[in-house]
Write a protein that holds these residues in place. Sequence first.
Motif, PDB file in Angstrom:
ATOM      1  N   GLN A 110      46.565  -0.941 -14.720  1.00 55.52           N
ATOM      2  CA  GLN A 110      45.471  -0.664 -15.651  1.00 55.52           C
ATOM      3  C   GLN A 110      45.009  -1.948 -16.329  1.00 55.52           C
ATOM      4  N   PRO A 113      43.732  -4.523 -12.305  1.00 53.22           N
ATOM      5  CA  PRO A 113      43.599  -3.673 -11.115  1.00 53.22           C
ATOM      6  C   PRO A 113      43.803  -4.406  -9.791  1.00 53.22           C
ATOM      7  N   THR A 114      43.588  -5.721  -9.770  1.00 49.86           N
ATOM      8  CA  THR A 114      43.725  -6.469  -8.522  1.00 49.86           C
ATOM      9  C   THR A 114      45.123  -7.050  -8.339  1.00 49.86           C
ATOM     10  N   GLU A 139      44.357   2.733  -5.654  1.00 51.98           N
ATOM     11  CA  GLU A 139      43.271   2.403  -4.737  1.00 51.98           C
ATOM     12  C   GLU A 139      42.440   3.643  -4.396  1.00 51.98           C
ATOM     13  N   LYS A 141      42.050   6.211  -6.333  1.00 57.85           N
ATOM     14  CA  LYS A 141      41.292   6.516  -7.550  1.00 57.85           C
ATOM     15  C   LYS A 141      40.053   5.637  -7.651  1.00 57.85           C
ATOM     16  N   LYS A 142      40.206   4.356  -7.302  1.00 56.75           N
ATOM     17  CA  LYS A 142      39.053   3.446  -7.340  1.00 56.75           C
ATOM     18  C   LYS A 142      37.998   3.859  -6.323  1.00 56.75           C
ATOM     19  N   GLU A 145      36.111   6.666  -7.815  1.00 57.61           N
ATOM     20  CA  GLU A 145      35.246   6.169  -8.896  1.00 57.61           C
ATOM     21  C   GLU A 145      34.013   5.468  -8.335  1.00 57.61           C
ATOM     22  N   ARG A 146      34.205   4.699  -7.251  1.00 57.87           N
ATOM     23  CA  ARG A 146      33.042   4.047  -6.614  1.00 57.87           C
ATOM     24  C   ARG A 146      32.066   5.097  -6.095  1.00 57.87           C
TER      25      ARG A 146
END
Length: 255
Positions: A110, A113-114, A139, A141-142, A145-146
Amino acid sequence: MTIDQACRRWSAIVALALLTACAPLTPQPDTRAKAAAPLSTAEVEARYQQGLANYGASRYEAAIEDFNTAIGSDKLRQANVILARKHLAFIYCISNRQLQCREQFTALLQLEPTFTLAPNEASHPMWGPVWLSVKGVAEDKKAIERGNSFLASKSQEKLAEGMRAYTEGHYKEAAETLQEALKRGLPDKADQIRAHKYSAFAYCVSKLSAPCQAEFARIFQLDPDFVLLPSEAGHPDWRQAYRKEQTVALRAKKR
């Protein structure tokens, strides 16, 4: 005793009581615990360094206290907060406290993220599987979100829709939506693999073994070194199909 003597004696008793009541009270020591003074930035850094030293010496409980004190001060640099949480995760996993280990990796991602573990850390038998699982969830979740953002392409939107449908148990809808995402063209290879993976899961859970195995085959065409997350690899519905295609990919690499 005469009345006069009794009166004098009573007067003396009353006078003594009044003197006692009016006498200054002896101060009592304050037994309430005083709040600890906040740590300075230098002291916080020292606790963080002490945590690293205790970790290196396998004094894990002392290291936990040091790291949590440094993090809780809100004065530790973010880069060091990330490293402190990484070491806390290591300690908790070594100590078979999987939930706390997972919580630390989640909090770490959190903040950054990277962030990624070094290869020798990610492969560690105690915390590696937990890390890969947490990272995989993050990943996914991202990706969702995208797909929900106003900048998302139609293919990204479909990918997010398909993943949500799978999570909700709508497997037929999930497979159809994920295939639509692939047809529309996902530009990122990681998203392509993600769409094939969840398609495979949806087919396998639905007892459609042929399309399930075909999806795993497509994944290994994209990435011959692909591996499922430790939490996914042993699933009884797709374990056999996954391992069969993984074996085919390994043989192809050796040729």
